[in-house]
Enzyme design. Structure first.
Site, PDB file in Angstrom:
ATOM      1  N   TYR A  91      -1.720   0.100  10.194  1.00  0.00           N
ATOM      2  CA  TYR A  91      -2.043  -0.478   9.095  1.00  0.00           C
ATOM      3  C   TYR A  91      -0.791  -0.498   7.978  1.00  0.00           C
ATOM      4  O   TYR A  91      -0.148  -1.463   7.615  1.00  0.00           O
ATOM      5  CB  TYR A  91      -3.279   0.107   8.329  1.00  0.00           C
ATOM      6  CG  TYR A  91      -3.394  -0.435   6.886  1.00  0.00           C
ATOM      7  CD1 TYR A  91      -3.819  -1.507   6.484  1.00  0.00           C
ATOM      8  CD2 TYR A  91      -2.930   0.620   5.776  1.00  0.00           C
ATOM      9  CE1 TYR A  91      -4.006  -1.997   5.454  1.00  0.00           C
ATOM     10  CE2 TYR A  91      -3.147   0.100   4.435  1.00  0.00           C
ATOM     11  CZ  TYR A  91      -3.677  -1.015   4.318  1.00  0.00           C
ATOM     12  OH  TYR A  91      -3.826  -1.516   2.942  1.00  0.00           O
ATOM     13  N   THR A 104       0.771  -1.164   0.000  1.00  0.00           N
ATOM     14  CA  THR A 104      -0.169   0.012   0.123  1.00  0.00           C
ATOM     15  C   THR A 104       0.940   1.283  -0.059  1.00  0.00           C
ATOM     16  O   THR A 104       1.962   1.256   0.688  1.00  0.00           O
ATOM     17  CB  THR A 104      -0.735   0.162   1.357  1.00  0.00           C
ATOM     18  OG1 THR A 104      -1.349   1.398   1.356  1.00  0.00           O
ATOM     19  CG2 THR A 104      -0.109  -0.400   2.552  1.00  0.00           C
TER      20      THR A 104
HETATM   21  N1  UFG Z   1     -12.933  10.074   4.070  1.00  0.00           N
HETATM   22  C1  UFG Z   1     -13.844  11.047   4.530  1.00  0.00           C
HETATM   23  N2  UFG Z   1     -15.115  10.515   5.121  1.00  0.00           N
HETATM   24  C2  UFG Z   1     -15.341   9.271   4.986  1.00  0.00           C
HETATM   25  C3  UFG Z   1     -14.657   8.394   4.748  1.00  0.00           C
HETATM   26  C4  UFG Z   1     -13.294   8.880   4.208  1.00  0.00           C
HETATM   27  O1  UFG Z   1     -13.891  12.214   4.491  1.00  0.00           O
HETATM   28  O2  UFG Z   1     -16.807   9.068   5.573  1.00  0.00           O
HETATM   29  C5  UFG Z   1     -11.800  10.617   3.607  1.00  0.00           C
HETATM   30  C6  UFG Z   1     -10.466   9.979   4.561  1.00  0.00           C
HETATM   31  O3  UFG Z   1     -10.210  10.741   5.422  1.00  0.00           O
HETATM   32  C7  UFG Z   1      -9.480   9.943   3.174  1.00  0.00           C
HETATM   33  C8  UFG Z   1     -10.152   9.789   2.056  1.00  0.00           C
HETATM   34  O4  UFG Z   1     -11.607  10.008   2.193  1.00  0.00           O
HETATM   35  O5  UFG Z   1      -8.818  11.196   3.268  1.00  0.00           O
HETATM   36  C9  UFG Z   1     -10.072   8.430   1.609  1.00  0.00           C
HETATM   37  O6  UFG Z   1     -10.514   7.616   2.599  1.00  0.00           O
HETATM   38  P1  UFG Z   1     -10.626   5.714   2.474  1.00  0.00           P
HETATM   39  O7  UFG Z   1     -11.152   5.171   3.835  1.00  0.00           O
HETATM   40  O8  UFG Z   1     -11.685   5.845   1.483  1.00  0.00           O
HETATM   41  O9  UFG Z   1      -9.290   5.367   2.020  1.00  0.00           O
HETATM   42  P2  UFG Z   1      -8.095   5.428   2.711  1.00  0.00           P
HETATM   43  O10 UFG Z   1      -7.013   6.494   1.877  1.00  0.00           O
HETATM   44  O11 UFG Z   1      -7.994   5.993   4.194  1.00  0.00           O
HETATM   45  O12 UFG Z   1      -7.162   4.169   2.672  1.00  0.00           O
HETATM   46  C10 UFG Z   1      -7.285   3.327   1.559  1.00  0.00           C
HETATM   47  C11 UFG Z   1      -7.343   1.991   1.761  1.00  0.00           C
HETATM   48  C12 UFG Z   1      -5.974   1.438   2.397  1.00  0.00           C
HETATM   49  C13 UFG Z   1      -4.852   2.070   1.526  1.00  0.00           C
HETATM   50  C14 UFG Z   1      -5.141   3.567   1.251  1.00  0.00           C
HETATM   51  C15 UFG Z   1      -3.852   3.908   0.358  1.00  0.00           C
HETATM   52  O13 UFG Z   1      -8.308   1.471   2.718  1.00  0.00           O
HETATM   53  O14 UFG Z   1      -6.054   0.080   2.244  1.00  0.00           O
HETATM   54  O15 UFG Z   1      -6.297   3.574   0.576  1.00  0.00           O
HETATM   55  O16 UFG Z   1      -4.359   5.589   0.494  1.00  0.00           O
HETATM   56  F1  UFG Z   1      -3.661   1.817   1.980  1.00  0.00           F
END
Ligand code: UFG
Length: 328
Positions: free
Chosen positions: A144, A120
């Site tokens: 993670y 990741t």
């Molecule tokens: N976000 C919001 N509101 C929500 C959900 C998410 O604002 O209800 C934001 C998060 O803070 C983040 C962005 O949207 O800034 C993307 O969030 P996600 O939870 O969709 O994805 P992440 O970037 O946290 O994580 C995902 C995968 C991981 C991977 C990562 C790499 O879950 O496995 O992408 O960036 F490592």
């Protein structure tokens, strides 16, 4: 004897693993999904063989490897929620690290030497430069990301000591669904931005919360590089062929090289769905990096990988079709 190759897909009932399974099947591979169905879905295993099993169960793993004699293992079976990993790190280290060690040990004992690992961009932490290249220092800011980096380290040592041959694929943000809507993203509870936004569009939740509007980014919300799940799946097969052809073990980023803020994703989803999507501004989520955007030149040059669905509206479009099929 057939020269059809067999891939064991750990976590093949999950979101990305099931798309890899379908793609591998279409390319003529024999696939064996090994999944404990804790977060995966049996209904997503529509191709190949299926073994209900846990990576922590060395006996079951050994029997499976002996029976199917896979040419390679692809490992998708992991917990993946950044916020949860901050609250419950043990869950992440036990599953993402300890269970993976069990898998690697069993592979070594059974002389299975090719391994593709779902890593990741979260292993980079807070980037010093964007786009992030593979040589960027890895300093994850949440358990993670640290759990994934630990496995990357283990793989390098196993390659040197035991002759394992591996590729780490460092995904940016996987999104979208099978164009024929046979499989797609289905987490419970859902934590990822795009399906939550589509839930709001479908009237299944009243609003989307934006986690932080005070980041040092153009509109104050976090920026991510969204990549279609089918493009990720194709990259796995290219990486495997690369290893089969004698390519060196190593790491590749998988992204589109273009960042979208949370607000831009919501606007794009409004346009794709034609629906209202209410938002509320919330606090930052622990463990979030402000911006993660990938440089992917090595995957293009060395693996011959080029995303086929790079536009955010198309990525969201396939996710919306899958969402509508189930909920609208
Ligand atoms: N976000 C919001 N509101 C929500 C959900 C998410 O604002 O209800 C934001 C998060 O803070 C983040 C962005 O949207 O800034 C993307 O969030 P996600 O939870 O969709 O994805 P992440 O970037 O946290 O994580 C995902 C995968 C991981 C991977 C990562 C790499 O879950 O496995 O992408 O960036 F490592």
């Amino acid at each position: 004897m057939s020269d059809r190759k067999t891939i064991l897909i750990a976590g093949g009932a999950g979101y990305i693993g099931s798309h890899l399974n379908r793609t591998a099947h279409e390319r003529g591979y024999h696939t064996v999904v090994y999944d404990n169905l804790v977060s995966g879905h049996k209904s997503a295993v529509q191709w190949g063989d299926f073994v209900l099993g846990d990576l922590a169960d060395a006996g079951q793993l050994r029997l499976t490897l002996r029976h199917f004699r896979p040419d390679a293992v692809m490992h998708f079976a992991a917990h993946f929620c950044v916020g949860e990993s901050v609250d419950d790190p043990e869950k992440y280290y036990l599953n993402n690290v300890a269970a993976t060690l069990n898998l690697l040990r069993t592979m070594r004992e059974e002389a299975c030497r090719h391994f593709i690992f779902s890593s990741t961009c979260a292993t980079y932490g807070i980037p010093r430069r964007i786009p992030i290249v593979e040589e960027h220092p890895q300093a994850p800011v949440n358990p993670y990301g640290r759990s994934k980096l630990m496995v990357e380290t283990v793989l390098a040592d196993y390659a040197a000591a035991y002759g394992l041959r591996y590729v780490n694929l460092r995904y940016f943000n996987a999104a979208g669904a099978d164009v024929l809507t046979r499989i797609g993203e289905d987490h419970s509870p859902e934590t990822h931005l795009i399906p939550l936004v589509l839930d709001a569009a479908a009237g299944r939740r009243p609003h989307v919360s934006i986690f932080g509007t005070d980041y040092d980014t153009p509109d104050g919300t976090c920026v991510r590089d969204y990549i279609h799940v089918d493009d990720i799946a194709r990259a796995h097969l290219l990486a495997l062929e690369y290893l089969f052809e004698g390519g060196e073990s190593g790491s590749f980023n998988l992204g589109n090289g273009r960042g979208y803020s949370v607000k831009q994703v919501i606007d794009c989803a409004r346009s794709v769905t034609g629906r209202e999507i209410a938002v509320i501004k919330g606090p930052r989520r622990a463990g979030d990096s402000p911006a993660l955007v990938g440089g992917t030149e090595p995957a293009a040059r060395i693996l011959g990988w080029r995303p086929e669905t790079p536009r955010l509206e198309d990525i969201i479009g396939t996710a919306w079709a899958w969402h509508k099929k189930r909920f609208c």
